[in-house]
Design a protein around this motif. Sequence first.
Motif, short mmCIF file in Angstrom:
data_model
loop_
_atom_site.label_atom_id
_atom_site.label_comp_id
_atom_site.label_asym_id
_atom_site.label_seq_id
_atom_site.Cartn_x
_atom_site.Cartn_y
_atom_site.Cartn_z
N ALA A 264 -4.64 1.59 4.68
CA ALA A 264 -4.00 2.90 4.59
C ALA A 264 -2.63 2.77 3.93
N ALA A 265 -1.90 1.72 4.30
CA ALA A 265 -0.58 1.50 3.68
C ALA A 265 -0.73 1.24 2.19
N GLU A 266 -1.76 0.49 1.82
CA GLU A 266 -1.97 0.21 0.39
C GLU A 266 -2.29 1.48 -0.37
N ALA A 267 -3.12 2.36 0.21
CA ALA A 267 -3.44 3.63 -0.46
C ALA A 267 -2.18 4.47 -0.64
N ALA A 268 -1.33 4.53 0.38
CA ALA A 268 -0.07 5.28 0.28
C ALA A 268 0.82 4.69 -0.79
N ASP A 269 0.89 3.35 -0.86
CA ASP A 269 1.70 2.71 -1.89
C ASP A 269 1.15 3.00 -3.28
N GLN A 270 -0.18 3.00 -3.42
CA GLN A 270 -0.78 3.26 -4.73
C GLN A 270 -0.52 4.70 -5.17
N MET A 271 -0.56 5.64 -4.23
CA MET A 271 -0.27 7.02 -4.59
C MET A 271 1.19 7.17 -5.02
N ALA A 272 2.10 6.50 -4.32
CA ALA A 272 3.51 6.55 -4.71
C ALA A 272 3.72 5.92 -6.07
N LEU A 273 3.02 4.83 -6.33
CA LEU A 273 3.15 4.17 -7.62
C LEU A 273 2.53 5.02 -8.73
N ALA A 274 1.39 5.66 -8.45
CA ALA A 274 0.78 6.55 -9.44
C ALA A 274 1.70 7.70 -9.78
N ALA A 275 2.34 8.28 -8.76
CA ALA A 275 3.28 9.37 -9.01
C ALA A 275 4.44 8.90 -9.88
N THR A 276 4.93 7.69 -9.61
CA THR A 276 6.04 7.14 -10.39
C THR A 276 5.62 6.91 -11.84
N PHE A 277 4.46 6.28 -12.03
CA PHE A 277 3.98 6.03 -13.38
C PHE A 277 3.78 7.34 -14.15
N ALA A 278 3.14 8.32 -13.50
CA ALA A 278 2.89 9.60 -14.18
C ALA A 278 4.20 10.28 -14.54
N GLY A 279 5.20 10.20 -13.65
CA GLY A 279 6.49 10.80 -13.94
C GLY A 279 7.17 10.15 -15.12
N LEU A 280 7.06 8.81 -15.23
CA LEU A 280 7.65 8.11 -16.36
C LEU A 280 6.93 8.44 -17.66
#
Length: 424
Positions: A264-280
């Motif tokens: 679950a922690a990994e999924a949350a981290d991946q969503m946060a990373l996806a949001a960061t990548f998409a924002g960049l």
Amino acid sequence: MSEQIFTYAAPALKFGRGAAAEIGYDVRGWGAKRVLLVTDAGVAAAGHPDTVAESLRGHGLEVVIFDRARVEPTDVSLEEAVAFARAEGPFDAVVAVGGGSAIDTAKAVALLVTNPGELMDYVNAPVGKARAPEQPVLPLVAVPTTTGTGSESTTICVMDVLALKVKTGISHAALRPKLAVVDPTFSATQPAGVVAAAGMDILCHALESYTARWYGDFAAKSPEQRVPYCGSNPIADLWSERALGLLATAFRAAVRRDLEGADAAEAADQMALAATFAGLGFGNAGVHIPHANAYPIAGRVRDFRPADYPDDEPMVPHGMAVSLTAPEAFRFTFDAAPERHLRAARLLDPAAEGNGPEVLPAVLARLMQDIGIPNGLAEVGYGEGDVDNLVDGALQQQRLLATAPKDVTGEDLAGIIRSSLSHW
């Protein structure tokens, strides 16, 4: 002549669990002594602003808290925040802790406490005067607590103008935060409905920037004419592709909450990373038709109240509003760049079959069904009689429509919106 140059900019970035506890160290390094912390009541209740305030105070900084940022900001709510900052100032920096709403509120504050005039002077034309800042804005730290808006990376401050019932914003390079601090522990506790809506914002950021008009297809510009949204380009493409790949593996699981512990922690981290990548990515390439349509969809809501959001007044969350016309928008833009639409579809769903304009819309519709996004505009209260008004609102977003990979007329938008009343 066609454009030969693209630009790329991004805030400094700190990512990882525990990153928010280091903000005091970072802001003190700027020479700041007095800080305004902007958040909203819901985020304040979760305790995240306390973590940030403790870090700031622990490094000798005075902190004043404004906790009345509005979910889905309006011109009125932004003016309230600016008035508070002007009355309580001066400040040396602003720290925003919350979703895109809190971050956008902080952007307006950072701009207007150092520049003359009022909010509508700076709002994009034709709604406002599109005035450019004359003085440097206050340095801003953006600490997102939702995974989706990308506001921590962008030059945009979005708001509803209540009197006009339209969603618009302020767009200027000066509004980009100086530092983005992405701490996945802050977003890991989002309710499922928020994960779904905000996650669709991540997805559409990546898809729209990836399918945006290629930067070289714009007319040549002089340096002073270039805007942050410069069209798809090789650097933004990398961020968008990576975001789509992460969403393919993490999005459904993050909404369904069918993982435990480290998974679950990994999924949350991946969503946060996806949001960061998409924002960049989209913070430079830009977004187009789904976002242009989303502004009137959110701004003209009547009585829809989404799950897991405050129910004190009607709203269509931004990411949900963006997603509701996305399948039909990408069906419309397919012929401008078929290979990009098909690659995006297979990044999201490697098993997607076919080579026509229906592939990406079908992938999106299946995902929307799986995570509980409403089945089109009709489910959030719109009907055939609303099409013309929604088109009028979308046509006011020329800054976004200019980034679409093909020219878009009012008739085209009407077709997209009408076909988006239901998707399945």
